[in-house]
Motif scaffolding. Sequence first.
Motif, mmCIF file in Angstrom:
data_model
loop_
_atom_site.group_PDB
_atom_site.id
_atom_site.type_symbol
_atom_site.label_atom_id
_atom_site.label_comp_id
_atom_site.label_asym_id
_atom_site.label_seq_id
_atom_site.Cartn_x
_atom_site.Cartn_y
_atom_site.Cartn_z
ATOM 1 N N HIS A 154 -8.541 0.715 -1.401
ATOM 2 C CA HIS A 154 -8.540 1.122 -2.812
ATOM 3 C C HIS A 154 -9.941 1.439 -3.332
ATOM 4 O O HIS A 154 -10.951 1.131 -2.708
ATOM 5 N N LYS A 186 5.324 2.967 0.765
ATOM 6 C CA LYS A 186 6.783 3.034 0.562
ATOM 7 C C LYS A 186 7.282 4.464 0.728
ATOM 8 O O LYS A 186 8.369 4.692 1.245
ATOM 9 N N GLN A 187 6.479 5.428 0.297
ATOM 10 C CA GLN A 187 6.846 6.834 0.471
ATOM 11 C C GLN A 187 6.688 7.275 1.926
ATOM 12 O O GLN A 187 7.497 8.033 2.447
ATOM 13 N N SER A 212 -2.696 -3.067 2.494
ATOM 14 C CA SER A 212 -3.595 -2.612 1.425
ATOM 15 C C SER A 212 -4.400 -3.808 0.925
ATOM 16 O O SER A 212 -4.064 -4.435 -0.083
ATOM 17 N N ILE A 269 -0.479 0.513 -2.307
ATOM 18 C CA ILE A 269 0.581 0.132 -1.372
ATOM 19 C C ILE A 269 1.858 0.937 -1.580
ATOM 20 O O ILE A 269 2.611 1.168 -0.627
ATOM 21 N N ASP A 270 2.107 1.428 -2.787
ATOM 22 C CA ASP A 270 3.319 2.228 -3.016
ATOM 23 C C ASP A 270 3.321 3.532 -2.229
ATOM 24 O O ASP A 270 4.394 4.086 -1.959
ATOM 25 N N ILE A 271 2.156 4.012 -1.835
ATOM 26 C CA ILE A 271 2.110 5.195 -0.971
ATOM 27 C C ILE A 271 2.826 4.873 0.348
ATOM 28 O O ILE A 271 3.552 5.693 0.893
ATOM 29 N N GLN A 279 6.941 5.480 4.597
ATOM 30 C CA GLN A 279 7.830 4.809 5.555
ATOM 31 C C GLN A 279 8.902 5.751 6.090
ATOM 32 O O GLN A 279 9.353 5.573 7.215
ATOM 33 N N LEU A 291 3.517 -3.924 3.925
ATOM 34 C CA LEU A 291 4.893 -3.489 4.172
ATOM 35 C C LEU A 291 5.135 -3.512 5.666
ATOM 36 O O LEU A 291 4.378 -2.908 6.429
ATOM 37 N N PRO A 324 -1.319 -6.795 -0.384
ATOM 38 C CA PRO A 324 0.072 -6.447 -0.116
ATOM 39 C C PRO A 324 0.242 -5.736 1.224
ATOM 40 O O PRO A 324 -0.671 -5.081 1.715
ATOM 41 N N ARG A 368 -2.910 -3.568 -4.671
ATOM 42 C CA ARG A 368 -1.634 -3.121 -5.256
ATOM 43 C C ARG A 368 -1.691 -1.659 -5.691
ATOM 44 O O ARG A 368 -0.656 -1.016 -5.848
ATOM 45 N N ASP A 369 -2.890 -1.136 -5.860
ATOM 46 C CA ASP A 369 -3.068 0.224 -6.363
ATOM 47 C C ASP A 369 -2.506 1.286 -5.417
ATOM 48 O O ASP A 369 -2.032 2.318 -5.872
#
Length: 133
Positions: free
Chosen positions: A29, A43-44, A56, A39-41, A46, A14, A12, A36-37
Motif C-alpha cells: 500500500h 478478491k477481483q 497485503s 486487499i480487495d483487488i 481471484q 486471501l 489481511p 486493507r487499502d
Amino acid sequence: MTTPPQTTLTGPRLAPRSGAPKQLVVFLHGYGADGRDLIDIGKQWQRILPEAAFLSPHAPEPCGMAPTGRQWFPLSMRDPHERWRGVTQAQPTLDAFLDAELEAAGLDDSKLALVGFSQGTMMALHVGLRRRR
C-alpha cells in the motif's frame, strides 16, 4: 508517545480459491494507508488467479501525517535522499516477510508478484529487483 515500527509484518490475506497456493501476490500500500487499502483487488483477481494467495501487509511504521495509517518509511520532502534511505531501511523487514511467506507456502521467488501503489510501488521496485533469488 510514538508507536515503534513493527518488526514483523501482518495484514489481511486471501487464501487461494482452490487448494494450496501455487502463486503469491503481495500488495504493498501507499503512504498513509494500510493493508486493507488494496486487499480487495485480490478478491477481483481471484477469478483469473484461483491458485494464488493474496497478501497485503501493513507497512512497519505508523504514519506521521496520517495517524491511523502506516508508512514504509517517513516522507518529509525536505531531504532529496530520504526515499533512498527509506527503501533501503525498510527492505530487510519486507524481505523477511516475503521469505517467510514463500517458505510457508513451499514456493520460490519465481511464483512471487509484488504489486504496489505510491510508496508501495517504491518498495516493490526496490525490493523486487534486489531479491537474493
